[in-house]
Design a protein around this motif. Sequence first.
Motif, PDB file in Angstrom:
ATOM      1  N   GLU A  41       0.955  -1.169  -0.227  1.00 32.05           N
ATOM      2  CA  GLU A  41      -0.314   0.108   0.037  1.00 32.05           C
ATOM      3  C   GLU A  41       1.072   1.452  -0.121  1.00 32.05           C
ATOM      4  N   ASN A  42       0.788   1.715  -1.000  1.00 30.23           N
ATOM      5  CA  ASN A  42       1.811   3.664  -1.029  1.00 30.23           C
ATOM      6  C   ASN A  42       0.827   4.448  -1.588  1.00 30.23           C
ATOM      7  N   PRO A  43       0.237   4.933  -0.353  1.00 29.19           N
ATOM      8  CA  PRO A  43      -0.624   6.329  -1.310  1.00 29.19           C
ATOM      9  C   PRO A  43       0.322   7.630  -1.542  1.00 29.19           C
ATOM     10  N   ASP A  69      10.610  18.601   1.238  1.00 22.77           N
ATOM     11  CA  ASP A  69      10.449  17.579   2.642  1.00 22.77           C
ATOM     12  C   ASP A  69      10.086  16.604   1.344  1.00 22.77           C
ATOM     13  N   THR A  70      11.115  15.244   2.773  1.00 22.88           N
ATOM     14  CA  THR A  70      10.901  13.989   2.012  1.00 22.88           C
ATOM     15  C   THR A  70       9.371  13.308   1.200  1.00 22.88           C
ATOM     16  N   ASP A  71      10.175  13.368   0.021  1.00 22.67           N
ATOM     17  CA  ASP A  71       9.481  12.670  -0.715  1.00 22.67           C
ATOM     18  C   ASP A  71       9.035  11.024  -0.770  1.00 22.67           C
ATOM     19  N   TRP A  72       7.736  10.524   0.531  1.00 20.78           N
ATOM     20  CA  TRP A  72       8.076   9.938   1.474  1.00 20.78           C
ATOM     21  C   TRP A  72       7.045   8.401  -0.264  1.00 20.78           C
ATOM     22  N   GLN A  76       9.175   4.523   0.348  1.00 17.93           N
ATOM     23  CA  GLN A  76       8.076   3.320  -0.141  1.00 17.93           C
ATOM     24  C   GLN A  76       8.779   3.008  -1.407  1.00 17.93           C
ATOM     25  N   LYS A  77       9.063   2.938  -2.079  1.00 17.21           N
ATOM     26  CA  LYS A  77       8.746   2.229  -3.631  1.00 17.21           C
ATOM     27  C   LYS A  77      10.282   2.106  -3.841  1.00 17.21           C
ATOM     28  N   ALA A  82      14.023  -3.195  -1.962  1.00 19.76           N
ATOM     29  CA  ALA A  82      14.943  -3.322  -1.369  1.00 19.76           C
ATOM     30  C   ALA A  82      14.378  -4.607  -0.227  1.00 19.76           C
ATOM     31  N   ASP A  83      13.149  -4.843  -0.175  1.00 16.65           N
ATOM     32  CA  ASP A  83      12.497  -5.422   0.983  1.00 16.65           C
ATOM     33  C   ASP A  83      12.705  -7.275  -0.330  1.00 16.65           C
TER      34      ASP A  83
END
Length: 151
Positions: A41-43, A69-72, A76-77, A82-83
């Motif tokens: 899930e990556n809003p 700002d951090t590009d959340w 996450q992508k 990495a995961d």
Amino acid sequence: MSKLQNGTWVVVTDSEKALFLRNLTDHDNPNLDVFDEDEQENPSDREQSANRPGRMNDTGVQQRSAMDDTDWHELQKERFAADLAEKLYDEAHKGSFKHLVIVASPQVLGVLRDEMHKEVADKVVAEVPKTLTNHPVREIEKLVKRELDAA
């Protein structure tokens, strides 16, 4: 040695979804079976940001500049790739696969290469720089075989 031997894993991924397929036949007539799927899930970044970007004082009188700002969403992508590399490492240690084909966009492929452990990298027989996560499995079979034949 053909690249799509029986039992070869084909991982089709983008930055938010991964399909794990296993070839049940041979290279001449591949039959890929989906046996696992990961999706995150990556809003959008706006939905993940806590507040507006910060501001800092400049050297001039009463001048202030906005800070990036951090590009959340983008962060996450990168974490997803990495995961995925870590999951492949765990499966390689279990002996789950001997050969691996990775199908991913060039950006994701780059992150995976950086994150991939040597045990996994040694099992990679081919990389296909395409985004195919939303294609039907039959189409993935044809496209992957065509790419590997051209290589």
